[in-house]
Design a protein around this motif. Sequence first.
Motif, mmCIF file in Angstrom:
data_model
loop_
_atom_site.group_PDB
_atom_site.id
_atom_site.type_symbol
_atom_site.label_atom_id
_atom_site.label_comp_id
_atom_site.label_asym_id
_atom_site.label_seq_id
_atom_site.Cartn_x
_atom_site.Cartn_y
_atom_site.Cartn_z
ATOM 1 N N VAL A 69 -3.229 1.272 9.991
ATOM 2 C CA VAL A 69 -2.449 -0.003 10.268
ATOM 3 C C VAL A 69 -1.350 -0.297 9.329
ATOM 4 O O VAL A 69 -0.502 -0.492 9.594
ATOM 5 C CB VAL A 69 -3.368 -0.941 10.765
ATOM 6 C CG1 VAL A 69 -2.569 -2.461 11.082
ATOM 7 C CG2 VAL A 69 -4.064 -0.745 11.798
ATOM 8 N N ILE A 70 -1.802 -0.157 8.022
ATOM 9 C CA ILE A 70 -1.011 -0.545 7.098
ATOM 10 C C ILE A 70 0.276 0.548 6.981
ATOM 11 O O ILE A 70 1.187 0.300 6.635
ATOM 12 C CB ILE A 70 -1.596 -0.490 5.418
ATOM 13 C CG1 ILE A 70 -2.771 -1.641 5.573
ATOM 14 C CG2 ILE A 70 -0.762 -0.695 4.424
ATOM 15 C CD1 ILE A 70 -2.231 -3.054 5.714
ATOM 16 N N ASP A 71 -0.081 1.941 7.124
ATOM 17 C CA ASP A 71 1.106 2.900 7.107
ATOM 18 C C ASP A 71 1.893 2.511 8.234
ATOM 19 O O ASP A 71 3.106 2.652 7.909
ATOM 20 C CB ASP A 71 0.167 4.007 7.151
ATOM 21 C CG ASP A 71 -0.598 4.482 5.808
ATOM 22 O OD1 ASP A 71 -0.422 4.113 4.866
ATOM 23 O OD2 ASP A 71 -1.441 5.586 5.975
ATOM 24 N N TRP A 72 1.280 2.324 9.467
ATOM 25 C CA TRP A 72 2.415 1.993 10.606
ATOM 26 C C TRP A 72 3.280 0.877 10.153
ATOM 27 O O TRP A 72 4.401 0.735 10.417
ATOM 28 C CB TRP A 72 1.282 1.844 11.724
ATOM 29 C CG TRP A 72 2.104 1.251 12.771
ATOM 30 C CD1 TRP A 72 2.977 2.150 13.661
ATOM 31 C CD2 TRP A 72 2.422 -0.018 13.308
ATOM 32 N NE1 TRP A 72 3.494 1.177 14.737
ATOM 33 C CE2 TRP A 72 3.448 -0.167 14.249
ATOM 34 C CE3 TRP A 72 1.811 -1.255 13.002
ATOM 35 C CZ2 TRP A 72 3.717 -1.205 15.171
ATOM 36 C CZ3 TRP A 72 2.219 -2.451 13.518
ATOM 37 C CH2 TRP A 72 3.042 -2.249 14.616
ATOM 38 N N ALA A 73 2.683 -0.325 9.592
ATOM 39 C CA ALA A 73 3.342 -1.495 9.258
ATOM 40 C C ALA A 73 4.255 -1.144 8.332
ATOM 41 O O ALA A 73 5.584 -1.669 8.349
ATOM 42 C CB ALA A 73 2.343 -2.697 8.849
ATOM 43 N N ASP A 74 4.046 -0.338 7.325
ATOM 44 C CA ASP A 74 4.978 -0.180 6.143
ATOM 45 C C ASP A 74 6.240 0.771 6.787
ATOM 46 O O ASP A 74 7.312 0.842 6.120
ATOM 47 C CB ASP A 74 4.460 0.719 5.298
ATOM 48 C CG ASP A 74 3.472 -0.247 4.190
ATOM 49 O OD1 ASP A 74 3.671 -1.620 4.343
ATOM 50 O OD2 ASP A 74 2.681 0.278 3.425
#
Length: 76
Positions: A69-74
């Motif tokens: 999720v963090i990778d996608w948000a970044d």
Amino acid sequence: METKMLDAHIPLPLAERLDALALDLALPRDEIVTEAVTAWLDQEERRRIVALRTLAAANTIILVEHDRVIDWADSL
């Protein structure tokens, strides 16, 4: 239909309201109580079905790892 006699202790004010309503409607108390218990049971059964369906739906939710999720948000 067969019936079963049930005893229930209810608060006096509730019993007085029941007696008054039975008198006003010219209905036997047991008919009013049967209708009320039927309505309550129907409501509780619907609530139970909704709760079970909600639990079943929650069990089918796909979980995504926090890092993904963090990778996608970044990436936005």
